[in-house]
Design an enzyme around this catalytic site. Structure first.
Site, PDB file in Angstrom:
ATOM      1  N   ASP A 192       0.825  -1.198   0.000  1.00 35.71           N
ATOM      2  CA  ASP A 192       0.000   0.000   0.000  1.00 35.71           C
ATOM      3  C   ASP A 192       0.860   1.250   0.000  1.00 35.71           C
ATOM      4  O   ASP A 192       1.504   1.579   1.002  1.00 35.71           O
ATOM      5  CB  ASP A 192      -0.899  -0.030   1.238  1.00 35.71           C
TER       6      ASP A 192
ATOM      7  N   ASP B 198      -2.171   5.239  -5.912  1.00 37.03           N
ATOM      8  CA  ASP B 198      -2.379   4.518  -4.662  1.00 37.03           C
ATOM      9  C   ASP B 198      -2.535   3.037  -4.969  1.00 37.03           C
ATOM     10  O   ASP B 198      -3.553   2.610  -5.513  1.00 37.03           O
ATOM     11  CB  ASP B 198      -3.610   5.050  -3.931  1.00 37.03           C
TER      12      ASP B 198
END
Length: 635
Positions: A103, A299
């Site tokens: 992430d 992201d």
């Protein structure tokens, strides 16, 4: 963003700012809706923090050796099926294994703690600090938020989809797997005491934070000067999944295109997107439409892409104008007004015949070509149907999730404030960055109390589970049973194709994979497979066998959706059977017996023949001839 506390200290050379991000709200999206965005930041303090961090790191990197190793790691799972990609990380001594979501929007790595009061059931057992000889809690200090007893530092992360993670901070040895040349390192991570929402229900154990921040695993490794200030991600394509990750610098291929990334704008990785083209035609949009609020943010933990409303309308209208031959259909979820089409066929490689190419143009003039798999996802209820994976954003930030960079090597070159893109086959990329050889030994580590701890060699095996292949014997063959459940009762499994997929996933030759047995009941199958040595070998090497067993044990085989869901029931590694002296030399013995018997028979025949010849040729001296015996006497 919620408040960010900054603790300033003065230094002799420069005014350095060292802080932990204590209460950061990270924007995540593990499901299609609702839209999840980076929240508000304290931009002034953040810019100052990033500026001082950049000065410090540039000074560190100026004398950086190009031979410094990388942490090269596999990626698992699938973006659309699971909503994320995971990698494997090992924490503690002996190592405890975890599947963590990679992430770039999170700044802390965390796993469920054995003492967690509210944690879900995940892929692996919870982390047990008491079982690690190298674990140390991060003691309460003025630079962190502390627990109620004022003994240990804590962290708290809240996400826009109403999930959250909180717990205490600890420090331990972190290992990156046998395919990494980077030795295990000490790192600070979160030990969860509570998780809610998607974090509670997901299969993955936790998060591997790759964002910009003092607790980020990347920042920690860079601060130790063990890797260069860069990392790369490469996600597999539609229906494929998997991929590769490299922590540290790589040499960018000549074809890689870069965009500037401004580290002072936000802690999120942004690019300077200027305009977009669909089928070679520029979208007619106001200048700066992709530069609102946080700009255009990458992201890896977000599944889809979200455009500012005007940009979304222009993009979707442009796609609709180009797909004349396809039929508009309803989306898989009636709660959402998805834009979907049928009639494109099931072959992903042929989608470019039905859907247009898309180009992203950066401020520096570089262009990134997007294929249909970079903006479409497969309809889950209609065969040969696809839906737009780009949605309207409620605010001005443009958010690019993992779908946009499938089969794209993305290099986050933090040292040079840029992000690079290269279209490639990410499912095969790990083969090219893989380092062969023995696992890296663990380093000697020094605790804050100056007590030196030496990790035992047996504990330094980064990524190798204990007792998987006990002893030192050769593997004769491996068998495993897998249960398969299909959604379509009319679908008959193609075991030949499935065997080929298994050989690809296990990295063995097709001829080594054999179907041993099949039983079925309705849509459920129980299948037994065998993995045998190559035709030129009599056994499977231990390294190959270990790789096969690890993939089987961790359910790392990835098949197309049409094969349904599978579960490994049982696996077994059979040692090479040691034959007795007689069995091992059976052929020689048989040949020896045959030759001996043949020679004996020939010898006997020669003796008999010789004897017969000898009897015929012998005549006594005084013996009469037959004629003499018959002749009458004459007087």
């Amino acid at each position: 963003m919620a408040r960010t506390l900054l603790h300033l200290t003065s230094s002799i050379i420069v005014c350095a700012l060292i802080c932990f991000n204590f209460f950061t709200v990270d924007a995540k999206d593990h499901h299609p809706r609702p839209m999840l965005l980076p929240l508000q930041l304290t931009s002034r303090n953040h810019s100052q923090q990033r500026h001082l961090d950049n000065i410090r790191r540039h000074l560190q990197q100026s004398g950086f050796s190009s031979s410094t190793p990388n942490a090269r790691m596999r990626l698992y799972d699938d973006l659309l099926s699971n909503g994320y990609y995971t990698t494997r990380l090992w924490i503690g001594t002996p190592p405890q294994e975890f599947a963590l979501i990679v992430d770039t929007g999170s700044t802390v790595t965390y796993v469920p703690c054995s003492s967690c009061a509210h944690c879900g059931k995940h892929q692996d057992p919870r982390f047990q600090p008491d079982l690690s000889s190298t674990y140390q809690p991060v003691k309460c200090n003025p630079s962190c938020n502390c627990d109620d007893e004022q003994k240990q530092c804590t962290y708290d992360r809240r996400y826009a989809e109403m999930s959250s993670s909180s717990g205490v901070l600890g420090e331990d040895i972190v290992s990156f797997g046998n395919e990494s040349e980077l030795v295990p390192q000490r790192a600070v991570f979160g030990c969860e005491n509570r998780e809610t929402g998607d974090l509670y229900s997901q299969r993955a154990d936790g998060i591997m934070g790759l964002g910009r921040g003092q607790l980020s695993i990347v920042d920690q490794l860079v601060d130790k000067s063990v890797i260069g200030d860069s990392f790369s991600l490469c996600y597999g394509g539609m229906d494929v999944g998997g991929g590769a990750m490299v922590l540290g610098k790589i040499t960018p291929p000549p074809e890689m295109v870069f965009s500037h990334s401004d580290p002072f704008r936000s802690p999120y990785y942004n690019i300077e997107l200027k305009e977009m083209h669909v089928a070679g035609k520029r979208l007619k949009l106001p200048t700066g439409v992709f530069d609102g609020r946080h700009g255009t943010v990458l992201d890896s933990g977000t599944t889809y892409a979200y455009f500012q409303k005007d940009a979304f309308v222009a993009f979707s209208d442009a796609i609709l104008r180009e797909v004349h031959s396809l039929k508009r259909v309803r989306g898989p979820d009636p709660n959402y007004d998805d834009i979907c089409f049928s009639g494109a066929g099931r072959d992903v490689s042929q989608l470019s015949k039905s859907f247009p190419e898309v180009e992203m143009v950066f401020n520096n003039g570089n262009k990134l070509l997007l294929s249909p798999e970079n903006y479409l996802f497969r309809h889950t209820k209609l065969i040969g149907a696809y839906c737009l994976g780009i949605f309207a954003n409620t605010e001005s930030t443009t958010l690019l999730g993992g779908i946009v960079v499938r089969n794209t090597l993305v290099t986050y070159d933090r040292d040079n404030d840029r992000i690079g893109f290269l279209k490639t086959n990410c499912s095969e990329l790990w083969r090219r960055v893989k380092i062969s050889g023995a696992p890296a030994p663990a380093p000697s580590v020094s605790q804050s109390n100056d007590t030196n701890l030496e990790i035992p060699p047996a504990s330094a095996r980064s990524g190798s589970p204990a007792n998987v292949l006990p002893g030192s014997f050769h593997i004769g063959f491996i068998t495993f049973d897998m249960s398969i459940s299909t959604n379509d009762s009319k679908l008959k499994l193609n075991f030949k194709e499935l065997g080929q997929l298994i050989s690809k996933e296990l990295e063995v030759d097709n001829s080594q994979v054999r179907l041993l047995n099949v039983t079925s009941k309705g849509n459920d199958y129980l299948v037994r497979w065998g993995i045998f040595p190559t035709s030129s070998a009599s056994y499977i090497s231990n390294s190959t066998a270990l790789g096969i067993i690890l993939r089987l044990r961790d359910h790392r085989l990835r098949f197309p959706e049409r094969f349904g869901n599978y579960k490994l029931v049982e696996w077994n590694a059979e040692p090479q059977r040691k034959s007795s002296w007689w069995l091992h030399h059976l052929l020689a013995v048989v040949l020896g017996c045959i030759i001996t018997l043949s020679l004996s028979a020939i010898g006997i025949w020669l003796v008999i023949r010789h004897r017969r010849q000898s009897v015929t040729a012998y005549e006594p001296v005084a013996s009469p001839t037959p004629e003499q015996e018959l002749q009458p006497l004459q007087t």
